[in-house]
Scaffold this active site. Structure first.
Site, PDB file in Angstrom:
ATOM      1  N   SER A 223       0.862  -1.180   0.000  1.00 55.55           N
ATOM      2  CA  SER A 223       0.000   0.000   0.000  1.00 55.55           C
ATOM      3  C   SER A 223       0.902   1.234   0.000  1.00 55.55           C
ATOM      4  O   SER A 223       1.707   1.386  -0.909  1.00 55.55           O
ATOM      5  CB  SER A 223      -0.957  -0.025   1.194  1.00 55.55           C
TER       6      SER A 223
ATOM      7  N   HIS B 257      -2.661  -0.979  -3.386  1.00 53.76           N
ATOM      8  CA  HIS B 257      -3.794  -0.081  -3.188  1.00 53.76           C
ATOM      9  C   HIS B 257      -3.599   1.202  -3.994  1.00 53.76           C
ATOM     10  O   HIS B 257      -2.812   2.076  -3.611  1.00 53.76           O
ATOM     11  CB  HIS B 257      -3.932   0.287  -1.705  1.00 53.76           C
TER      12      HIS B 257
ATOM     13  N   ASP C 174      -4.425  -4.736   5.753  1.00 56.17           N
ATOM     14  CA  ASP C 174      -4.844  -5.592   4.654  1.00 56.17           C
ATOM     15  C   ASP C 174      -3.705  -6.533   4.267  1.00 56.17           C
ATOM     16  O   ASP C 174      -2.569  -6.105   4.112  1.00 56.17           O
ATOM     17  CB  ASP C 174      -5.250  -4.738   3.443  1.00 56.17           C
TER      18      ASP C 174
END
Length: 350
Positions: free
Chosen positions: A171, A197, A293
């Site tokens: 991310s 992401h 995540d």
């Protein structure tokens, strides 16, 4: 609670400056200490106000955001969150900004700026606070591109098999971390499945950037296509990417299922599919990123017999996702960024 994060908002639009100020001020852990309409004004206010974090527009008068960012990261490195437009040019410029050292970015909607930014108030505040904790390094001259690791140097046998698969999730800070890993991969490495992401409109530009920097063929995945060695697959815009078993081979599954952990693509979705389809034939890594995540998916991979590792805290821009995986006991190894490509190849050859 400690001292609030001090933010300077830099944007040529008075409307956006006011909106960002109001949205950030809603968070008691953030204090907007000032605004600036262009980089030259921003330079003076940085000296005077000493903010912790800068939000920076990409396209501005007198000096464009990229040129200003490059000067800033060379002379006075500090956490910067880019505010960019959801356009093809916006995607290219934002990826360049991340390469120059920006920590993260948020996107301005093309229409209905006030409503669009208000909907992302929580995301903007979270990224600003994460940026304040990020490790920012001075920008030096661009490093010489690293030569890919020779398969024989990384392992005992060349990679010419579909029996191994590498999965990587990231991310904040991940666009450059993934590039750093893929540029060391040999052209016949096992297939690499990616989850990063980014907004949907950024995926094509990101895949093209990775393809330019890696010996692998990097592409946006299409639903049903075969997973092949020497290729890296990125989910297309605002889609989940999964790996499914089809007889003796794997295929990509691309879908628009609901967001997981607030993300689509989600690292957990990718990792769980790899655990189901490949199990002990997989090697997986979580790189720098905000949030958690991928942590549970990495644990499922480890429980399925896959080799698992995470990027270490010292080389991560934000150690949220890797740190969450370590806390869960999902990571067998903690590895600095410069060693991750080699370690993935060694484990894939084991």
């Amino acid at each position: 609670m400690g001292q609030p994060v001090r933010v300077l908002v830099v944007d040529d639009s008075a409307v956006v400056r006011q909106l960002l100020t109001e949205l950030l001020a809603r968070d008691p852990e953030i204090e907007v200490v000032g605004t600036a309409a262009d980089p030259l004004l921003a330079r003076e206010k940085i000296r005077r106000l000493n903010p912790d974090v800068l939000t920076l527009d990409v396209e501005m008068p007198r000096m464009d955001g990229l040129a200003f960012l490059e000067h800033l990261m060379r002379l006075r490195p500090m956490p910067v969150v880019m505010v960019s437009s959801l356009t093809e040019r916006g995607a290219d410029v934002t990826l360049q900004a991340l390469a120059l050292g920006a920590v993260d970015f948020v996107t301005k909607p093309r229409l209905g700026v006030a409503q669009g930014l208000a909907e992302y108030a929580g995301e903007i505040a979270a990224k600003v606070k994460a940026a304040a904790r990020a490790r920012v390094r001075p920008l030096t001259r661009p490093a010489t591109r690293l030569e890919p690791l020779a398969p024989a140097a990384a392992a005992t046998a060349p990679f010419r098999t579909t029996e191994r698969i590498i999965a990587i999730g990231a991310s904040a800070g991940g666009t450059e971390a993934i590039r750093a890993v893929l540029e060391r991969m040999p052209p016949d490495a096992p297939a690499v499945m990616l989850a990063q992401h980014i907004p949907g409109s950024f995926s094509r530009a990101f895949a093209e950037r990775l393809d330019r920097h890696s010996p692998l063929l990097v592409r946006e995945a299409s639903d049903g296509e075969a997973v092949l060695p020497g290729h890296a697959y990125l989910p297309p815009g605002d889609r989940h990417l999964q790996v499914v078993r089809d007889g003796a081979r794997w295929r990509c599954r691309v879908d628009d299922g609901p967001p997981v952990n607030r993300h689509r693509p989600s690292v957990d979705v990718l990792f769980r599919s790899v655990a189901r389809s490949a199990g002990p034939n997989a090697v997986a890594a979580i790189l720098t990123g905000m949030g958690d995540d991928g942590a549970r998916g990495l644990l499922e991979l480890r429980q399925a017999g896959a080799a698992t590792l995470v990027q270490d805290e010292a080389s991560s821009v934000v150690w949220g996702m890797p740190g969450a995986a370590v806390k869960l006991g999902a990571a067998q190894e903690i590895v600095p960024l410069e060693r991750i490509a080699g370690r993935l190849l060694e484990l894939a050859a084991g």
